[in-house]
Write a protein that holds these residues in place. Structure first.
Motif, PDB file in Angstrom:
ATOM      1  N   ASP A   1       0.826  -1.192   0.000  1.00  0.00           N
ATOM      2  CA  ASP A   1       0.000   0.000   0.000  1.00  0.00           C
ATOM      3  C   ASP A   1       0.867   1.252   0.000  1.00  0.00           C
ATOM      4  N   PHE A   2       0.299   2.344  -0.429  1.00  0.00           N
ATOM      5  CA  PHE A   2       0.988   3.620  -0.551  1.00  0.00           C
ATOM      6  C   PHE A   2       0.415   4.573   0.495  1.00  0.00           C
ATOM      7  N   VAL A   3       1.280   5.173   1.317  1.00  0.00           N
ATOM      8  CA  VAL A   3       0.826   6.046   2.398  1.00  0.00           C
ATOM      9  C   VAL A   3       1.180   7.501   2.096  1.00  0.00           C
ATOM     10  N   ILE A   4       0.129   8.301   2.000  1.00  0.00           N
ATOM     11  CA  ILE A   4       0.241   9.744   1.845  1.00  0.00           C
ATOM     12  C   ILE A   4       0.065  10.322   3.238  1.00  0.00           C
ATOM     13  N   GLY A   5       0.937  11.226   3.651  1.00  0.00           N
ATOM     14  CA  GLY A   5       0.827  11.728   5.010  1.00  0.00           C
ATOM     15  C   GLY A   5       1.013  13.221   5.124  1.00  0.00           C
ATOM     16  N   MET A   6       0.527  13.725   6.231  1.00  0.00           N
ATOM     17  CA  MET A   6       0.699  15.139   6.560  1.00  0.00           C
ATOM     18  C   MET A   6       0.821  15.277   8.061  1.00  0.00           C
ATOM     19  N   VAL A   7       1.767  16.106   8.482  1.00  0.00           N
ATOM     20  CA  VAL A   7       1.957  16.472   9.883  1.00  0.00           C
ATOM     21  C   VAL A   7       1.935  17.990   9.951  1.00  0.00           C
ATOM     22  N   SER A   8       1.104  18.535  10.815  1.00  0.00           N
ATOM     23  CA  SER A   8       1.072  19.981  10.959  1.00  0.00           C
ATOM     24  C   SER A   8       0.178  20.373  12.119  1.00  0.00           C
ATOM     25  N   LEU A  24      -9.523  11.847  -1.799  1.00  0.00           N
ATOM     26  CA  LEU A  24     -10.779  11.178  -2.141  1.00  0.00           C
ATOM     27  C   LEU A  24     -10.992  11.134  -3.655  1.00  0.00           C
ATOM     28  N   GLU A  25     -10.577  12.176  -4.357  1.00  0.00           N
ATOM     29  CA  GLU A  25     -10.727  12.190  -5.812  1.00  0.00           C
ATOM     30  C   GLU A  25      -9.733  11.275  -6.517  1.00  0.00           C
ATOM     31  N   LEU A  26      -8.632  10.939  -5.861  1.00  0.00           N
ATOM     32  CA  LEU A  26      -7.665  10.012  -6.453  1.00  0.00           C
ATOM     33  C   LEU A  26      -8.297   8.646  -6.697  1.00  0.00           C
ATOM     34  N   ASN A  27      -9.174   8.256  -5.796  1.00  0.00           N
ATOM     35  CA  ASN A  27      -9.833   6.951  -5.905  1.00  0.00           C
ATOM     36  C   ASN A  27      -8.793   5.840  -6.073  1.00  0.00           C
ATOM     37  N   CYS A  28      -7.811   5.840  -5.190  1.00  0.00           N
ATOM     38  CA  CYS A  28      -6.694   4.900  -5.232  1.00  0.00           C
ATOM     39  C   CYS A  28      -6.942   3.791  -4.209  1.00  0.00           C
ATOM     40  N   ARG A  53      -9.918   4.551   4.447  1.00  0.00           N
ATOM     41  CA  ARG A  53      -8.482   4.698   4.216  1.00  0.00           C
ATOM     42  C   ARG A  53      -7.928   6.051   4.655  1.00  0.00           C
ATOM     43  N   VAL A  54      -8.696   6.773   5.458  1.00  0.00           N
ATOM     44  CA  VAL A  54      -8.238   8.043   6.036  1.00  0.00           C
ATOM     45  C   VAL A  54      -8.107   7.856   7.538  1.00  0.00           C
ATOM     46  N   ILE A  55      -6.914   8.113   8.057  1.00  0.00           N
ATOM     47  CA  ILE A  55      -6.649   7.933   9.484  1.00  0.00           C
ATOM     48  C   ILE A  55      -6.245   9.273  10.097  1.00  0.00           C
ATOM     49  N   PHE A  56      -6.987   9.711  11.088  1.00  0.00           N
ATOM     50  CA  PHE A  56      -6.652  10.887  11.883  1.00  0.00           C
ATOM     51  C   PHE A  56      -6.013  10.379  13.172  1.00  0.00           C
ATOM     52  N   THR A  57      -4.783  10.791  13.457  1.00  0.00           N
ATOM     53  CA  THR A  57      -4.112  10.303  14.664  1.00  0.00           C
ATOM     54  C   THR A  57      -4.411  11.162  15.885  1.00  0.00           C
ATOM     55  N   GLY A  58      -4.771  12.424  15.659  1.00  0.00           N
ATOM     56  CA  GLY A  58      -4.815  13.368  16.764  1.00  0.00           C
ATOM     57  C   GLY A  58      -3.397  13.831  17.052  1.00  0.00           C
ATOM     58  N   GLU A  59      -3.258  14.611  18.108  1.00  0.00           N
ATOM     59  CA  GLU A  59      -1.926  15.100  18.481  1.00  0.00           C
ATOM     60  C   GLU A  59      -1.084  13.934  18.971  1.00  0.00           C
ATOM     61  N   LYS A 143       1.996   6.927  -9.440  1.00  0.00           N
ATOM     62  CA  LYS A 143       2.086   6.127 -10.666  1.00  0.00           C
ATOM     63  C   LYS A 143       3.485   6.039 -11.247  1.00  0.00           C
ATOM     64  N   ASN A 144       4.362   6.968 -10.894  1.00  0.00           N
ATOM     65  CA  ASN A 144       5.683   7.010 -11.501  1.00  0.00           C
ATOM     66  C   ASN A 144       6.747   6.689 -10.453  1.00  0.00           C
ATOM     67  N   SER A 145       7.066   5.413 -10.322  1.00  0.00           N
ATOM     68  CA  SER A 145       8.027   5.000  -9.290  1.00  0.00           C
ATOM     69  C   SER A 145       9.417   5.567  -9.564  1.00  0.00           C
ATOM     70  N   GLU A 146       9.772   5.771 -10.816  1.00  0.00           N
ATOM     71  CA  GLU A 146      11.073   6.362 -11.143  1.00  0.00           C
ATOM     72  C   GLU A 146      11.162   7.793 -10.614  1.00  0.00           C
ATOM     73  N   LEU A 147      10.111   8.562 -10.810  1.00  0.00           N
ATOM     74  CA  LEU A 147      10.067   9.926 -10.266  1.00  0.00           C
ATOM     75  C   LEU A 147      10.173   9.892  -8.746  1.00  0.00           C
TER      76      LEU A 147
END
Length: 171
Positions: A1-8, A24-28, A53-59, A143-147
């Motif tokens: 699986d591919f994990v997209i993340g954000m910390v802020s 959500l629009e990626l539909n991955c 497939r969306v996980i909110f961790t909290g602080e 989609k582009n593993s080389e990139l």
């Protein structure tokens, strides 16, 4: 699986909503979105965006342990006082390619305009414009593993000017 993340920080200006909509629009079907941060704004988003497939961790006390799980780190900020976001340094220190708004010093941090950038800088605009640019950038990296491998390899070089010894010497 591919994990997209954000910390802020959990404030609207950091672009959490743009990232959620883009994801959500990626539909991955093999992608996850891991959102690390706390606050009342993120609590509202968590109640609004229900997705398996969306996980909110909290602080959290140790955001680096979550960043280690990311395949790409995001910061689609619209925060006008953004200068040199520490989280981008944390992403790069852990070898994660970055997708972030072209705000403050972000483009320079990522090496945008060089032959070896560590990420993609997206234009700052409306929530919808950021969402569109973010979705396109995520789609490219997924989609582009080389990139993705090229961006990951560049994180070390882009991180080098921000190493503590260099900063102290420059100061």
């Amino acid at each position: 699986d591919f994990v997209i993340g954000m910390v802020s920080r959990g404030i609207i200006e950091k672009g959490w909503d743009s990232l959620l909509h883009a994801f959500l629009e990626l539909n991955c079907s093999n992608c996850w979105l891991l959102l690390v941060g706390g606050g009342s704004y993120l609590d509202e988003l968590q109640n609004t965006f229900k997705h398996d497939r969306v996980i909110f961790t909290g602080e959290v006390a140790d955001p680096l342990s979550y960043i280690k799980r990311f395949d790409v780190g995001c910061l689609p900020s619209r925060y006008t006082a953004e200068s040199l976001p520490t989280v981008i340094l944390e992403y790069m220190a852990l070898g994660k390619p970055v997708i972030a708004s072209d705000i403050g010093g972000v483009a320079g941090m990522l090496g945008i305009g060089t032959s070896v950038p560590a990420g993609i800088a997206i234009p700052v605009g409306s929530t919808d414009e950021i969402k569109f640019s973010l979705k396109e950038a995520l789609d490219q990296i997924i989609k582009n593993s080389e990139l993705r491998i090229q961006l990951q390899a560049a994180t070390k070089d882009c991180m080098a000017p921000f190493e503590m010894d260099r900063c102290v010497d420059a100061y």
